[in-house]
Every structure is written in C-alpha cells, then in structure tokens.
Write a protein that holds these residues in place. Sequence first.
Motif, mmCIF file in Angstrom:
data_model
loop_
_atom_site.group_PDB
_atom_site.id
_atom_site.type_symbol
_atom_site.label_atom_id
_atom_site.label_comp_id
_atom_site.label_asym_id
_atom_site.label_seq_id
_atom_site.Cartn_x
_atom_site.Cartn_y
_atom_site.Cartn_z
ATOM 1 N N PHE A 49 0.848 -1.189 0.000
ATOM 2 C CA PHE A 49 0.000 0.000 0.000
ATOM 3 C C PHE A 49 0.883 1.239 0.000
ATOM 4 C CE2 PHE A 49 -2.374 -3.276 2.339
ATOM 5 C CZ PHE A 49 -3.476 -3.377 1.506
ATOM 6 N N THR A 53 -2.463 5.419 2.638
ATOM 7 C CA THR A 53 -3.646 4.690 2.198
ATOM 8 C C THR A 53 -4.548 4.387 3.392
ATOM 9 O OG1 THR A 53 -2.450 3.644 0.372
ATOM 10 C CG2 THR A 53 -4.456 2.543 1.110
ATOM 11 N N LEU A 55 -6.904 2.013 5.038
ATOM 12 C CA LEU A 55 -7.145 0.580 4.870
ATOM 13 C C LEU A 55 -8.629 0.257 4.958
ATOM 14 C CD1 LEU A 55 -4.203 -0.884 6.975
ATOM 15 C CD2 LEU A 55 -4.330 -0.533 4.508
ATOM 16 N N ASP A 59 -8.434 -4.924 2.705
ATOM 17 C CA ASP A 59 -6.993 -4.691 2.823
ATOM 18 C C ASP A 59 -6.454 -5.334 4.099
ATOM 19 O OD1 ASP A 59 -7.146 -3.123 0.501
ATOM 20 O OD2 ASP A 59 -7.499 -1.300 1.666
#
Length: 73
Positions: A49, A53, A55, A59
């Motif tokens: 990632f 990012t 999550l 993820d």
Amino acid sequence: MVPDGADAVVMIEYCHRLDDKTIEVSRAVSPLENVNRPAMISRKGAEIFMEGTVLRPQDIGLLAGLVSKCSSL
C-alpha cells in the motif's frame, strides 16, 4: 482472475437477477475493489500500500493473510 477489461469485482450480495441474461448491481465499486493483486505481493519487500492509504476491510484481510503466510515459513 477477472475477465479482460474488468478492474473490479462486485460482491454477489449487491447483485440481483432480473432475467436469464441480466443482473442489476445496486452498489458501485472502485477500481481494484475485491481484487487481489498477487503479482504485487509475491515479491519479498514489495510495497503493498502507498503511504497514507486508508485501509479497507479487504486490505486488512490481505495483510492478515500475509502475516499468516509469513509465520508458517
């Protein structure tokens, strides 16, 4: 694997059959949503990632799978 030209997968919970050839999708998906990217995670040290990012649940599931895989080596 997804068909050529596809970049995301809609969960079946958001699909409703209208007839034998047509489905209705009740939720939009973002590119790469519900798609694992094995080429990206197959190299040791690969960045999974980008920094910053946010999550998503999928993820976190991917990360849990990687931890599980690494601990069994």
